[in-house]
Design a protein around this motif. Sequence first.
Motif, short mmCIF file in Angstrom:
data_model
loop_
_atom_site.label_atom_id
_atom_site.label_comp_id
_atom_site.label_asym_id
_atom_site.label_seq_id
_atom_site.Cartn_x
_atom_site.Cartn_y
_atom_site.Cartn_z
N ASP A 100 0.84 -1.21 0.00
CA ASP A 100 0.00 0.00 0.00
C ASP A 100 0.87 1.25 0.00
OD1 ASP A 100 -2.69 -0.50 -0.20
OD2 ASP A 100 -2.97 -0.85 1.94
N GLY A 101 1.87 1.30 -0.81
CA GLY A 101 2.76 2.45 -0.84
C GLY A 101 4.08 2.14 -0.18
N LEU A 102 4.92 3.15 -0.06
CA LEU A 102 6.27 2.96 0.45
C LEU A 102 6.28 2.47 1.90
CD1 LEU A 102 9.18 3.17 -0.42
CD2 LEU A 102 9.21 5.51 0.40
N LEU A 103 5.42 3.02 2.73
CA LEU A 103 5.39 2.64 4.13
C LEU A 103 4.12 1.88 4.51
CD1 LEU A 103 6.77 5.94 5.69
CD2 LEU A 103 8.01 3.83 5.21
N GLY A 104 3.28 1.56 3.53
CA GLY A 104 2.01 0.90 3.81
C GLY A 104 2.16 -0.58 4.05
N GLY A 105 1.05 -1.18 4.45
CA GLY A 105 1.02 -2.61 4.70
C GLY A 105 0.96 -3.41 3.42
N LYS A 106 1.03 -4.72 3.55
CA LYS A 106 0.99 -5.62 2.40
C LYS A 106 -0.41 -6.18 2.22
CE LYS A 106 5.51 -5.65 1.76
NZ LYS A 106 6.23 -5.40 0.56
N PHE A 107 -0.71 -6.62 1.01
CA PHE A 107 -1.96 -7.30 0.70
C PHE A 107 -1.72 -8.24 -0.46
CE2 PHE A 107 -1.96 -3.46 -1.84
CZ PHE A 107 -2.46 -3.86 -3.07
N VAL A 108 -2.66 -9.16 -0.69
CA VAL A 108 -2.58 -10.07 -1.82
C VAL A 108 -3.41 -9.47 -2.95
CG1 VAL A 108 -3.03 -12.39 -2.68
CG2 VAL A 108 -2.30 -12.07 -0.32
N ALA A 109 -2.77 -9.20 -4.08
CA ALA A 109 -3.45 -8.67 -5.25
C ALA A 109 -3.71 -9.82 -6.22
CB ALA A 109 -2.61 -7.59 -5.92
N LEU A 110 -4.97 -10.05 -6.52
CA LEU A 110 -5.35 -11.10 -7.47
C LEU A 110 -5.63 -10.49 -8.82
CD1 LEU A 110 -7.76 -13.29 -5.30
CD2 LEU A 110 -5.31 -13.56 -5.64
N GLU A 111 -5.17 -11.15 -9.86
CA GLU A 111 -5.39 -10.72 -11.24
C GLU A 111 -6.17 -11.84 -11.93
OE1 GLU A 111 -5.11 -7.86 -14.09
OE2 GLU A 111 -4.01 -7.70 -12.21
N PRO A 112 -7.47 -11.63 -12.19
CA PRO A 112 -8.26 -12.69 -12.81
C PRO A 112 -7.75 -13.01 -14.22
CG PRO A 112 -9.68 -10.99 -11.88
CD PRO A 112 -8.27 -10.47 -11.85
N GLY A 113 -7.77 -14.28 -14.54
CA GLY A 113 -7.36 -14.72 -15.87
C GLY A 113 -8.54 -14.78 -16.82
N GLY A 114 -8.37 -15.54 -17.89
CA GLY A 114 -9.42 -15.63 -18.90
C GLY A 114 -9.96 -17.03 -19.11
N ASP A 115 -9.54 -17.96 -18.29
CA ASP A 115 -9.98 -19.36 -18.41
C ASP A 115 -11.49 -19.47 -18.17
OD1 ASP A 115 -10.21 -22.18 -18.32
OD2 ASP A 115 -8.18 -22.35 -17.52
N ILE A 116 -12.13 -20.41 -18.85
CA ILE A 116 -13.58 -20.61 -18.62
C ILE A 116 -13.85 -21.45 -17.37
CG2 ILE A 116 -14.23 -20.27 -21.02
CD1 ILE A 116 -14.41 -23.32 -21.27
N ASP A 117 -12.85 -22.23 -16.93
CA ASP A 117 -12.99 -23.01 -15.71
C ASP A 117 -12.59 -22.15 -14.52
OD1 ASP A 117 -13.78 -25.34 -17.08
OD2 ASP A 117 -11.69 -25.88 -17.45
N MET A 118 -13.29 -22.35 -13.40
CA MET A 118 -13.07 -21.53 -12.21
C MET A 118 -12.37 -22.33 -11.11
SD MET A 118 -14.26 -18.71 -13.14
CE MET A 118 -15.07 -18.23 -14.64
N ILE A 119 -11.68 -21.60 -10.22
CA ILE A 119 -11.02 -22.22 -9.07
C ILE A 119 -12.10 -22.67 -8.10
CG2 ILE A 119 -9.47 -21.83 -7.13
CD1 ILE A 119 -8.11 -19.65 -8.79
N GLU A 120 -12.04 -23.92 -7.71
CA GLU A 120 -12.99 -24.47 -6.76
C GLU A 120 -12.58 -24.10 -5.34
OE1 GLU A 120 -15.73 -26.31 -7.59
OE2 GLU A 120 -15.27 -26.06 -9.71
N ALA A 121 -13.51 -24.23 -4.40
CA ALA A 121 -13.19 -24.02 -2.98
C ALA A 121 -12.09 -24.99 -2.58
CB ALA A 121 -14.44 -24.24 -2.13
N GLY A 122 -11.08 -24.49 -1.92
CA GLY A 122 -9.93 -25.30 -1.54
C GLY A 122 -8.88 -25.40 -2.63
N GLY A 123 -9.13 -24.77 -3.78
CA GLY A 123 -8.19 -24.81 -4.90
C GLY A 123 -7.00 -23.91 -4.69
#
Length: 150
Positions: A100-123
Motif C-alpha cells: 500500500d505504498g512505500l510505508l504501507g502494509g501488504k496485501f494479496v493482489a489477485l489478477e483474474p485470468g481468462g480461463d472458462i474453468d473456475m477455481i474451486e473451494a480449496g483450490g
Amino acid sequence: MSNRLIETIAGAAVIAVAVGFAAYSYSRAGINTVEGYEIMASFNRIDGLVVGNDVRVSGVKIGTVTAQELDPDTYMAVVKMSVRSDLALPLDSSAKIASDGLLGGKFVALEPGGDIDMIEAGGEIEFTQGSVNLEDIIGQVIYSSTNSDN
C-alpha cells in the motif's frame, strides 16, 4: 476520601470513552474478515504479509488472508485466503504480494485470468509473485552506484 472517589470515577469514564472509541474505529475501518470460500497460493516470499491482511482485485477488497504456513517439501510460503462466495476466479488467475505504498502494509493482489474453468473451494492459484524486499533493492542501488564510480 472523596478525592479518590472522584479520581476513580474520572478514570472509569476515560477508560469507557477509550473502549467506545476503539470499538467505533474497528467497526468503521472495514478490517473484518470476509466470509466465503477458501483458496490458497504458494509464494517464494511473503515479507510483511500477516493474517488479516486484505485480498484485493482491482484495488477492491474481496477477501482476507486467513492463514500462512511453510511447505516443508518446497520451502514455499503457503497463504490461505477467504474470498467472497459471489466471486468466481478463473483457473489461470495470478496472485502477488503488493504494498500500500512505500510505508504501507501488504496485501494479496489477485489478477483474474481468462480461463472458462473456475477455481474451486480449496483450490490453488498457480501463478504467483512474492513480495519485493525494499532493503535488497536499496542495497543494490547503493552497491551499483559505488561500483560505477570506480
